[in-house]
Structures are given as structure tokens and as C-alpha cells.
Design a protein around this motif. Structure first.
Motif, PDB file in Angstrom:
ATOM      1  N   SER A   1       0.588  -0.963  -0.044  1.00 24.87           N
ATOM      2  CA  SER A   1       0.025   0.131  -0.186  1.00 24.87           C
ATOM      3  C   SER A   1       1.112   1.314   0.161  1.00 24.87           C
ATOM      4  O   SER A   1       0.594   3.185  -0.408  1.00 24.87           O
ATOM      5  CB  SER A   1      -0.999   0.204   1.462  1.00 24.87           C
ATOM      6  N   GLY A   2       2.157   1.258   0.874  1.00 24.36           N
ATOM      7  CA  GLY A   2       2.702   2.464   0.520  1.00 24.36           C
ATOM      8  C   GLY A   2       3.721   2.948  -0.587  1.00 24.36           C
ATOM      9  O   GLY A   2       3.886   3.836  -0.704  1.00 24.36           O
ATOM     10  N   GLU A   3       3.621   1.509  -1.245  1.00 24.55           N
ATOM     11  CA  GLU A   3       4.989   1.368  -2.338  1.00 24.55           C
ATOM     12  C   GLU A   3       3.598   2.174  -3.511  1.00 24.55           C
ATOM     13  O   GLU A   3       3.626   3.093  -4.608  1.00 24.55           O
ATOM     14  CB  GLU A   3       4.992   0.406  -2.677  1.00 24.55           C
ATOM     15  N   GLY A   4       2.569   1.494  -3.360  1.00 27.94           N
ATOM     16  CA  GLY A   4       1.341   1.615  -4.440  1.00 27.94           C
ATOM     17  C   GLY A   4       0.613   3.788  -4.338  1.00 27.94           C
ATOM     18  O   GLY A   4       0.570   3.666  -5.680  1.00 27.94           O
ATOM     19  N   ALA A   5       1.563   3.943  -3.213  1.00 29.36           N
ATOM     20  CA  ALA A   5       0.605   5.070  -3.124  1.00 29.36           C
ATOM     21  C   ALA A   5       1.808   6.476  -4.234  1.00 29.36           C
ATOM     22  O   ALA A   5       1.671   6.806  -4.482  1.00 29.36           O
ATOM     23  CB  ALA A   5       0.534   6.123  -1.611  1.00 29.36           C
ATOM     24  N   VAL A   6       3.378   5.586  -3.502  1.00 32.75           N
ATOM     25  CA  VAL A   6       3.818   6.126  -5.290  1.00 32.75           C
ATOM     26  C   VAL A   6       3.835   5.991  -6.701  1.00 32.75           C
ATOM     27  O   VAL A   6       3.635   7.214  -7.330  1.00 32.75           O
ATOM     28  CB  VAL A   6       5.331   5.931  -4.768  1.00 32.75           C
ATOM     29  N   TYR A   7       3.275   4.732  -6.776  1.00 33.54           N
ATOM     30  CA  TYR A   7       2.574   4.493  -8.484  1.00 33.54           C
ATOM     31  C   TYR A   7       1.536   5.781  -8.673  1.00 33.54           C
ATOM     32  O   TYR A   7       1.791   5.800  -9.687  1.00 33.54           O
ATOM     33  CB  TYR A   7       2.254   3.020  -8.124  1.00 33.54           C
ATOM     34  N   VAL A   8       0.584   5.146  -7.403  1.00 35.72           N
ATOM     35  CA  VAL A   8      -0.943   6.738  -7.547  1.00 35.72           C
ATOM     36  C   VAL A   8       0.592   7.641  -8.304  1.00 35.72           C
ATOM     37  O   VAL A   8      -0.782   8.519  -9.565  1.00 35.72           O
ATOM     38  CB  VAL A   8      -1.573   6.280  -7.129  1.00 35.72           C
ATOM     39  N   LEU A   9       0.737   8.285  -7.124  1.00 35.87           N
ATOM     40  CA  LEU A   9       1.322   9.426  -7.259  1.00 35.87           C
ATOM     41  C   LEU A   9       2.262  10.142  -8.840  1.00 35.87           C
ATOM     42  O   LEU A   9       2.117  10.763  -9.448  1.00 35.87           O
ATOM     43  CB  LEU A   9       2.590  10.594  -6.644  1.00 35.87           C
ATOM     44  N   VAL A  10       3.063   8.578  -9.615  1.00 36.00           N
ATOM     45  CA  VAL A  10       3.476   8.821 -10.117  1.00 36.00           C
ATOM     46  C   VAL A  10       2.606   9.071 -11.849  1.00 36.00           C
ATOM     47  O   VAL A  10       3.100   9.724 -13.142  1.00 36.00           O
ATOM     48  CB  VAL A  10       4.672   7.488 -10.333  1.00 36.00           C
ATOM     49  N   VAL A  11       1.416   7.925 -11.314  1.00 33.94           N
ATOM     50  CA  VAL A  11       0.710   7.584 -12.549  1.00 33.94           C
ATOM     51  C   VAL A  11       0.164   9.375 -12.797  1.00 33.94           C
ATOM     52  O   VAL A  11       0.106   9.891 -13.620  1.00 33.94           O
ATOM     53  CB  VAL A  11       0.187   6.716 -12.957  1.00 33.94           C
ATOM     54  N   LEU A  12      -0.307  10.414 -11.704  1.00 31.07           N
ATOM     55  CA  LEU A  12      -1.524  11.191 -11.979  1.00 31.07           C
ATOM     56  C   LEU A  12      -0.277  11.834 -12.387  1.00 31.07           C
ATOM     57  O   LEU A  12      -1.029  13.034 -12.965  1.00 31.07           O
ATOM     58  CB  LEU A  12      -1.828  11.644 -10.446  1.00 31.07           C
ATOM     59  N   GLY A  13       1.027  12.463 -11.685  1.00 33.72           N
ATOM     60  CA  GLY A  13       1.885  13.091 -11.875  1.00 33.72           C
ATOM     61  C   GLY A  13       2.495  12.764 -13.403  1.00 33.72           C
ATOM     62  O   GLY A  13       2.737  13.809 -14.820  1.00 33.72           O
ATOM     63  N   LEU A  14       2.314  12.122 -14.362  1.00 29.70           N
ATOM     64  CA  LEU A  14       2.636  11.650 -15.572  1.00 29.70           C
ATOM     65  C   LEU A  14       1.646  12.067 -16.684  1.00 29.70           C
ATOM     66  O   LEU A  14       2.015  12.882 -17.921  1.00 29.70           O
ATOM     67  CB  LEU A  14       2.968  10.442 -16.191  1.00 29.70           C
ATOM     68  N   ILE A  15       0.208  11.828 -16.275  1.00 34.81           N
ATOM     69  CA  ILE A  15      -0.856  12.376 -16.675  1.00 34.81           C
ATOM     70  C   ILE A  15      -0.920  14.005 -16.681  1.00 34.81           C
ATOM     71  O   ILE A  15      -0.967  14.653 -17.613  1.00 34.81           O
ATOM     72  CB  ILE A  15      -2.288  11.849 -16.742  1.00 34.81           C
ATOM     73  N   ALA A  16      -0.298  14.520 -15.410  1.00 42.66           N
ATOM     74  CA  ALA A  16      -0.685  16.044 -15.234  1.00 42.66           C
ATOM     75  C   ALA A  16       0.897  16.335 -16.045  1.00 42.66           C
ATOM     76  O   ALA A  16       0.507  17.263 -17.035  1.00 42.66           O
ATOM     77  CB  ALA A  16      -0.713  16.399 -13.756  1.00 42.66           C
TER      78      ALA A  16
END
Length: 305
Positions: A275-290
Motif C-alpha cells: 500500500s505504501g509503495e502503491g501510493a507512490v505508483y498512484v502519484l507517479v501515474v497522476l504526475g505523468l498524466i498532468a
């Protein structure tokens, strides 16, 4: 409206072909639909173009073929599940897009340049901006159109799986939950892949270069990350496997869904992120989209200047 008023016969000499035309121009006094209508029209036209609709037969072949290729395995799985009265589908909803990622990458590579590179090559972008449409409208319409086309491509086989599961009388609650998780996964994938594909395609007006560049970025990154993860697994460095997955669009989606959508990870040894590493994954995905949206905005502010 043009009204021809020829000269009187007395004013014309024999053999004289001269004519005077009184062309009366009137100002347009009808409804002006404005930016929102122009943006919706551009979105609709771009979405239709992503499947070759409204274009030549040749333009329809590849996107329609890829759509069929995406759906046929799902139909076969459904037929097997119904015929054998299986208790579950052979593949989870969240795993289907990962398995078919090569087809999805090929679709992005073929349609992202079609969406924007031709406008650059034929210098039609300044013509768009000469109307009541701005840079943000153009970028939003193109981004939304390709993301929608990708969502159609990736969600259609999930619908086939879901309908087949209900026909096979599998558990309704479990199948509905899995189907919803799969839709969330492919929605994120569509936004991410569309953004990356459009950014790459917007760099060059040459469609062939755009296709090659998109394929290279999506496939080489996935191959490199998968290789490094396999090496880490062979060396018993399982803790590094989730972090390596941050460097490829495909493994990013795999990490997000294995951390939060109940999917089984495709990483070596199923060493998906927690879950902790998954939060980083979500942030990276949203960051790449933005970031993709921001880069497109910056790119098209300079087009035609």
C-alpha cells in the motif's frame, strides 16, 4: 448572394463580353455556437478518426483489426467458461489489459500520430486557432478523444467477459466487483497511454517517425523494466522489484491495480507493491498524466508562431 445586372444593350458594343456583377454580401446574423461547440466538434471528429470513421477504408483497417484482436480472446474465454461450466473466468478483469498490452501499444502508436502529426505536417493547427478555439481547447479535445478511443478499446473485452460471466451464472457480486475494478484500471491506462502517445507524436510532423517513437518508448521501457526485475528476482533482491516497476507505463498500471484494485501482480515472484509503495505508483501515474497535459499545452502555444 450574387445578382447579375447586365449592362443595357445600348451600353455594350458588338462582340463585347464584359459583364458587371453586383455581388451583394450580407453579414451572418445566425446563431454563433462558440468555443464549446467547436471543442466538442473537434473531440467528436478526433474520436471518430481514431477508428477510421469518416475516412477512407484503408484508414479503418488497422484500428478495427486491433479492436477485433482485443475482443476475440475474451470471447473465446467466455465460450470456454460457458461450455465447461467453469466456476470462474480464466483471466481476471484487471489482468486482461496487461496481457494484451502489446496490442494496446500498437494502437496508441498508430493513432496518436494520426491525431496530431497530420495537423502539424499540413500546418492546419493555426487554422484551428483562427476560429474561436484556443490552445487549451485543442489539447483537451485531442487528449480526451484519444483517451476515450483507448477506453473503448480496453473496456470492450471486459464487457464481453462480464456478459459471458453472467451467462455462465458465475457469482454476480464477485463478477461485478471485478468488472468495476477492471474499468478503473483501464481508465487510468487510457489516460496515461494517451498522454504519452500524444506528447511523443506532437514532436514530429512525420507520422512514421511518431509511430516508431511511440512503439520504442512503450515497448523498450517495458522490456528493460521486465529484464531488470527478472535480474533482481534472480539475485533475491525482491525489495527492489516494485521500485523498478516505476519506470514503465505498463508496469505502473500493474503496480497500481495490484496495490489497490485486488489484482495479482505480473511482477517476477508476484512481488507487487504494497500500500505504501502503491501510493507512490498512484502519484507517479497522476504526475505523468498532468505532465503530459502540461507538455502538450506548452507545445501548442508555440505552433504556428
Amino acid at each position: 448572394m450574387a445578382v447579375e445586372q447586365p449592362l443595357p444593350a445600348s451600353a455594350a458594343t458588338p462582340g463585347d463580353q464584359t459583364r458587371i456583377h453586383n455581388i451583394g454580401y450580407r453579414n451572418y446574423d445566425g446563431p454563433r455556437l462558440g468555443r464549446s461547440y467547436a471543442t466538442r466538434s473537434l473531440y467528436s471528429q478526433s474520436l471518430r478518426g481514431a477508428y477510421g470513421l469518416g475516412r477512407s477504408v484503408k484508414s479503418k483497417v488497422l484500428p478495427m483489426l486491433l479492436f477485433v484482436v482485443m475482443c476475440v480472446p475474451a470471447a473465446i474465454m467466455v465460450a470456454v467458461a460457458v461450455a465447461t461450466k467453469a466456476r470462474d473466468l480464466p483471466v481476471d478483469y484487471t489482468r486482461y489489459a496487461i496481457i494484451m498490452q502489446a496490442v494496446i501499444s500498437l494502437y496508441v502508436a498508430s493513432q496518436a500520430p494520426q491525431s496530431v502529426s497530420r495537423d502539424l505536417r499540413f500546418k492546419t493547427v493555426p487554422l484551428y486557432f483562427s476560429r474561436p478555439i484556443e490552445t487549451a481547447d485543442y489539447v483537451r479535445a485531442k487528449y480526451a478523444a484519444l483517451a476515450s478511443a483507448l477506453f473503448v478499446l480496453t473496456a470492450a473485452p471486459l464487457i464481453v467477459l462480464y456478459v459471458g460471466a453472467l451467462l455462465a451464472k458465475l457469482d454476480f457480486a464477485d463478477q461485478t466487483k471485478g468488472f468495476a475494478q477492471g474499468l478503473v484500471s483501464v481508465a487510468l491506462l487510457s489516460l496515461l497511454f494517451a498522454g504519452i502517445g500524444l506528447v511523443i507524436a506532437s514532436v514530429t510532423p512525420r507520422r512514421g517517425f511518431g509511430i516508431a517513437a511511440v512503439i520504442a518508448v512503450l515497448t523498450i521501457s517495458y522490456g528493460a523494466v521486465s529484464t531488470l526485475q527478472a535480474i533482481a528476482d534472480a539475485q533475491n533482491s525482491t525489495g527492489a522489484i516494485p521500485w523498478i516497476g516505476l519506470f514503465s507505463p505498463v508496469t505502473l498500471i500493474d503496480g497500481v491495480q495490484s496495490a489497490f484494485l485486488g489484482a495479482s501482480s505480473a511482477f517476477p515472484g508476484a512481488a507487487g507493491p504494497g500500500s505504501g509503495e502503491g501510493a507512490v505508483y498512484v502519484l507517479v501515474v497522476l504526475g505523468l498524466i498532468a505532465a503530459s497535459y502540461g507538455l502538450l499545452m506548452r507545445r501548442y502555444k508555440k505552433v504556428g508562431l
